[in-house]
Write an enzyme that holds these catalytic residues in place. Structure first.
Site, PDB file in Angstrom:
ATOM      1  N   GLY A 153      -6.564   1.467  -9.705  1.00 44.34           N
ATOM      2  CA  GLY A 153      -5.553   0.981  -8.780  1.00 44.34           C
ATOM      3  C   GLY A 153      -5.669  -0.513  -8.558  1.00 44.34           C
ATOM      4  O   GLY A 153      -6.770  -1.055  -8.383  1.00 44.34           O
ATOM      5  N   ASP A 202      -4.996  -2.315  -6.047  1.00 40.92           N
ATOM      6  CA  ASP A 202      -5.607  -2.681  -4.764  1.00 40.92           C
ATOM      7  C   ASP A 202      -7.126  -2.604  -4.827  1.00 40.92           C
ATOM      8  O   ASP A 202      -7.830  -3.471  -4.277  1.00 40.92           O
ATOM      9  CB  ASP A 202      -5.060  -1.814  -3.630  1.00 40.92           C
ATOM     10  CG  ASP A 202      -5.245  -0.316  -3.871  1.00 40.92           C
ATOM     11  OD1 ASP A 202      -5.500   0.106  -5.028  1.00 40.92           O
ATOM     12  OD2 ASP A 202      -5.120   0.454  -2.894  1.00 40.92           O
ATOM     13  N   GLY A 228       0.811  -1.204   0.000  1.00 37.76           N
ATOM     14  CA  GLY A 228       0.000   0.000   0.000  1.00 37.76           C
ATOM     15  C   GLY A 228       0.843   1.253   0.000  1.00 37.76           C
ATOM     16  O   GLY A 228       2.037   1.231  -0.312  1.00 37.76           O
TER      17      GLY A 228
END
Length: 259
Positions: free
Chosen positions: A104, A106, A9
């Site tokens: 993204g 994630d 992250g």
């Protein structure tokens, strides 16, 4: 064959070792490191794992330089580093972003994890939409319809960024973190409550958008290191799932191995 899932992250790297690359597989070990301490992984976190990873898949939003640093730490094993790149469709999710590759990684993986949870819970029933929230350095609030189409989502600052922006742009607001109150009567509580209600307000607004678009309430799933701060003030049914990104990585890896 054990499987290593990695989530890089903006602030920390989180990892989990599973007994096999299948959803629901037992977790054998897990941990986290701040990005400035990545070089400790091989000598500390990964030096005494209960099993040697046979494969890995990771999500990375911290850039190529950070990815290379992590791959250097993985040289103690004979495995090929593989990283998720957002695509038009994968893991039961259709990516509705204007440019699918720019979503993204994630967020894409968390959506896949959420879709897996919805389908697993609704076996034999019509799937429901999903509202997928990640609360970390930044906050994302993403919508999936009942067919697994990503409708779009919001990005807003996390608590820390909000407070730092206020400290940098105003005078006299450098005060300790306060409590979330309905009617704050001191500056500390006002700052903490303002940030919390800004985030929960965005989540509840997206919840209303999904109900209007899809005609039914979504399954709301929240993840991220700061999810526990937001959860108590959120006025819609929801569930905290710390492993949501790892669940998405497991689902992706299982799908790839089945091809």
């Amino acid at each position: 064959m054990s499987f290593l899932a990695i989530d890089i992250g903006n602030t920390r790297l989180k990892w989990a070792l599973y007994a096999s690359p299948q959803p629901g597989s037992p977790m054998l070990a897990h941990g986290a490191q701040f990005l400035e301490n990545i070089e400790k992984l091989a000598e500390h976190d990964w030096a005494r794992l209960p099993a040697t990873p046979g494969s890995m898949l990771g999500s990375n939003v911290a850039g190529d330089a950070m990815r290379h640093r992590v791959e250097e730490q993985m040289e103690l094993w004979d495995i090929e580093p593989r990283w998720v790149a957002s695509s038009a469709q994968a893991g039961g999710v259709t990516n509705g972003y204007d440019h699918p590759g720019r979503l993204g990684a994630d967020r894409f993986v968390a959506l896949i994890g959420a879709r897996h949870h919805v389908l697993a819970r609704m076996r034999g029933q019509t799937p429901r939409p999903a509202l997928v929230v990640m609360v970390g350095t930044a906050v994302t609030v993403d919508a999936l319809d009942a067919e697994g189409r990503f409708l779009g989502g919001l990005i807003l600052p996390g608590h820390g960024i909000m407070l730092r922006s206020l400290e940098g742009g105003t005078a006299g607001l450098r005060v300790p973190t306060g409590e979330v109150r309905e009617f704050p009567t001191n500056t500390s509580d006002a700052l903490t409550s303002g940030g919390n209600y800004a985030i929960t307000g965005a989540i509840e607004r997206m919840h209303r958008h999904i109900v209007k678009r899809c005609g039914q309430e979504p399954v709301t799933l929240m993840t991220g290191g700061a999810g526990w701060k937001v959860s108590p003030a959120l006025d819609i049914p929801h569930e905290l799932i710390d492993s949501l990104i790892f669940d998405g990585l497991l689902a992706l890896q299982a799908h790839r191995l089945a091809l």
